[in-house]
Design an enzyme around this catalytic site. Structure first.
Site, PDB file in Angstrom:
ATOM      1  N   SER A 192     -57.871 -55.993 -12.269  1.00  0.00           N
ATOM      2  CA  SER A 192     -56.755 -56.552 -13.132  1.00  0.00           C
ATOM      3  C   SER A 192     -55.854 -55.637 -13.513  1.00  0.00           C
ATOM      4  CB  SER A 192     -57.204 -57.256 -14.445  1.00  0.00           C
ATOM      5  OG  SER A 192     -57.890 -58.328 -13.918  1.00  0.00           O
ATOM      6  N   LYS A 234     -52.480 -55.749 -11.849  1.00  0.00           N
ATOM      7  CA  LYS A 234     -51.667 -57.189 -12.372  1.00  0.00           C
ATOM      8  C   LYS A 234     -50.216 -56.654 -12.825  1.00  0.00           C
ATOM      9  CE  LYS A 234     -55.092 -60.436 -13.043  1.00  0.00           C
ATOM     10  NZ  LYS A 234     -56.502 -60.724 -13.877  1.00  0.00           N
ATOM     11  N   TYR A 248     -54.222 -60.412  -2.600  1.00  0.00           N
ATOM     12  CA  TYR A 248     -54.527 -60.614  -3.970  1.00  0.00           C
ATOM     13  C   TYR A 248     -55.745 -59.592  -3.923  1.00  0.00           C
ATOM     14  CZ  TYR A 248     -56.356 -61.347  -8.521  1.00  0.00           C
ATOM     15  OH  TYR A 248     -57.271 -61.317  -9.871  1.00  0.00           O
ATOM     16  N   TYR A 256     -56.710 -59.436 -22.223  1.00  0.00           N
ATOM     17  CA  TYR A 256     -57.086 -60.906 -22.251  1.00  0.00           C
ATOM     18  C   TYR A 256     -57.166 -61.469 -23.823  1.00  0.00           C
ATOM     19  CZ  TYR A 256     -57.649 -59.702 -17.850  1.00  0.00           C
ATOM     20  OH  TYR A 256     -57.406 -58.996 -16.422  1.00  0.00           O
ATOM     21  N   VAL A 282     -61.892 -55.378 -14.381  1.00  0.00           N
ATOM     22  CA  VAL A 282     -63.302 -55.494 -14.577  1.00  0.00           C
ATOM     23  C   VAL A 282     -64.298 -54.593 -13.728  1.00  0.00           C
ATOM     24  CG1 VAL A 282     -63.461 -58.098 -14.945  1.00  0.00           C
ATOM     25  CG2 VAL A 282     -63.104 -57.080 -12.569  1.00  0.00           C
TER      26      VAL A 282
HETATM   27  O1  DON Z   1     -59.489 -61.605  -9.887  1.00  0.00           O
HETATM   28  C1  DON Z   1     -60.414 -61.202 -10.410  1.00  0.00           C
HETATM   29  O2  DON Z   1     -61.598 -61.617 -10.784  1.00  0.00           O
HETATM   30  C2  DON Z   1     -60.581 -59.734 -10.153  1.00  0.00           C
HETATM   31  N1  DON Z   1     -60.018 -59.103  -8.973  1.00  0.00           N
HETATM   32  C3  DON Z   1     -59.878 -59.037 -11.370  1.00  0.00           C
HETATM   33  C4  DON Z   1     -60.259 -59.507 -12.898  1.00  0.00           C
HETATM   34  C5  DON Z   1     -60.294 -58.459 -13.704  1.00  0.00           C
HETATM   35  O3  DON Z   1     -59.980 -57.035 -13.464  1.00  0.00           O
HETATM   36  C6  DON Z   1     -60.064 -58.980 -15.118  1.00  0.00           C
HETATM   37  N2  DON Z   1     -60.590 -57.687 -16.051  1.00  0.00           N
HETATM   38  N3  DON Z   1     -61.008 -57.689 -17.163  1.00  0.00           N
END
Ligand code: DON
Length: 297
Positions: free
Chosen positions: A53, A56, A181, A233, A251
């Site tokens: 994330s 993003k 993505y 978040y 994550v």
């Molecule tokens: O879209 C997803 O679920 C992952 N590629 C990224 C999510 C993420 O890193 C959320 N972070 N805390």
């Protein structure tokens, strides 16, 4: 580091993307990159992190530059949600079904959809070029394995895409968007590179070593504001109170911080709390913020 490292035991590595489940939960590293080129670091700094994330906020910067503010914010909002990052709930209860912000998955998918280019390869290569420019070197790579692992298991993100497509917020083929993505999320670097990207945001988009502007000041400002209001978040409020540094988590256990006008921070600690943020990484930032009075508030 020594104090924060104890907290790695309190978290769990993400395994909803199977390939991320192979990370070592005991790892922890940090790098701080100063505008004069100095970099200090500690811990397992040779380990690579996929951005997840954290990507993003970088994709948002590029899309704001390519499309302009008006186009982007007609399609994605500016408000925090208080929901988990992959929640679908607000899309259904808010009208129109425009995602509330670009840091939750629904909003990030819309931002990635806005990346210009003729093919996934073309769009991804431009994004990767931009990330390499921010990181200041070609060492930034991409993990095909992590991208494929997420692509094959991203059923919730597929659901978000189909919902957004039904409401004409995205118009392209869902599999193509997910391909792009998941590649964006699998961009890979070490925490030194991550700290250097944080430093460019901290310095309002300019590379202070050569004076080159990599992004307009307003774009850097908007990105940092989203990092404060939505970067962690549904833990963003507590993070602002306890730490008070614009930051974005992923994550994989990465956290990128940008201390305005001072320096960038890159952290890697794959053991996560229940909201998806690095447990020991948060502790490390809390200690840094307290000891060196880094809170912007
Ligand atoms: O879209 C997803 O679920 C992952 N590629 C990224 C999510 C993420 O890193 C959320 N972070 N805390």
């Amino acid at each position: 580091m020594e104090e924060a490292k104890r907290y790695t035991k309190d978290g769990k590595v993400a395994d909803y993307i199977p390939e991320l489940g192979n990370a070592n939960p005991d790892d922890l590293s940090i790098a701080i990159n100063y505008p004069d080129g100095r970099c200090i670091s500690a811990g397992d700094i040779d380990k690579n992190i996929t951005l997840q994330s954290i990507s993003k906020v970088i994709t948002l910067a590029l899309v704001l530059m390519e499309r302009g503010f008006r186009y982007v914010f007609e399609r994605v909002g500016m408000e925090p949600t208080g929901d988990p990052f992959n929640s679908i709930a607000k899309l259904e209860t808010m009208a129109p079904a425009k995602p509330l912000n670009p840091m939750i998955n629904a909003g990030a998918l819309v931002v990635t959809h806005m990346l210009k280019g003729d093919s996934v390869e073309d769009r991804f290569n431009r994004l990767l070029g931009f990330i390499r420019e921010l990181a200041g070197g070609p060492s930034v790579g991409f993990s095909e394995k992590v991208a494929r692992s997420e692509f094959e298991s991203a059923h919730l993100n597929r659901a978000l895409c189909y919902f957004l497509k039904q409401h004409n917020i995205i118009t392209e083929d869902v599999e193509i968007l997910l391909d792009l993505y998941t590649k964006q999320c699998a961009v890979e670097m070490n925490c030194l590179d991550l700290a250097r990207i944080g430093m460019i945001f901290a310095m309002d988009g300019v590379d202070p070593l050569n004076g080159k502007r990599i992004m307009p000041e307003d774009v850097a400002r908007i990105c940092k504001t989203f990092m404060v209001t939505c970067g962690m978040y549904n833990a963003s409020g507590e993070f602002a109170i306890k730490i008070g540094i614009p930051a974005k988590s992923g994550v994989s256990g990465g956290i990128m911080g940008a201390v305005p006008g001072k320096f960038g921070i890159g952290i890697f600690g794959p053991a996560l709390d229940e909201k998806g943020n690095s447990v020991a990484g948060l502790k490390l930032l809390e200690l840094l913020s307290k000891n060196y009075r880094l809170s912007m508030f």
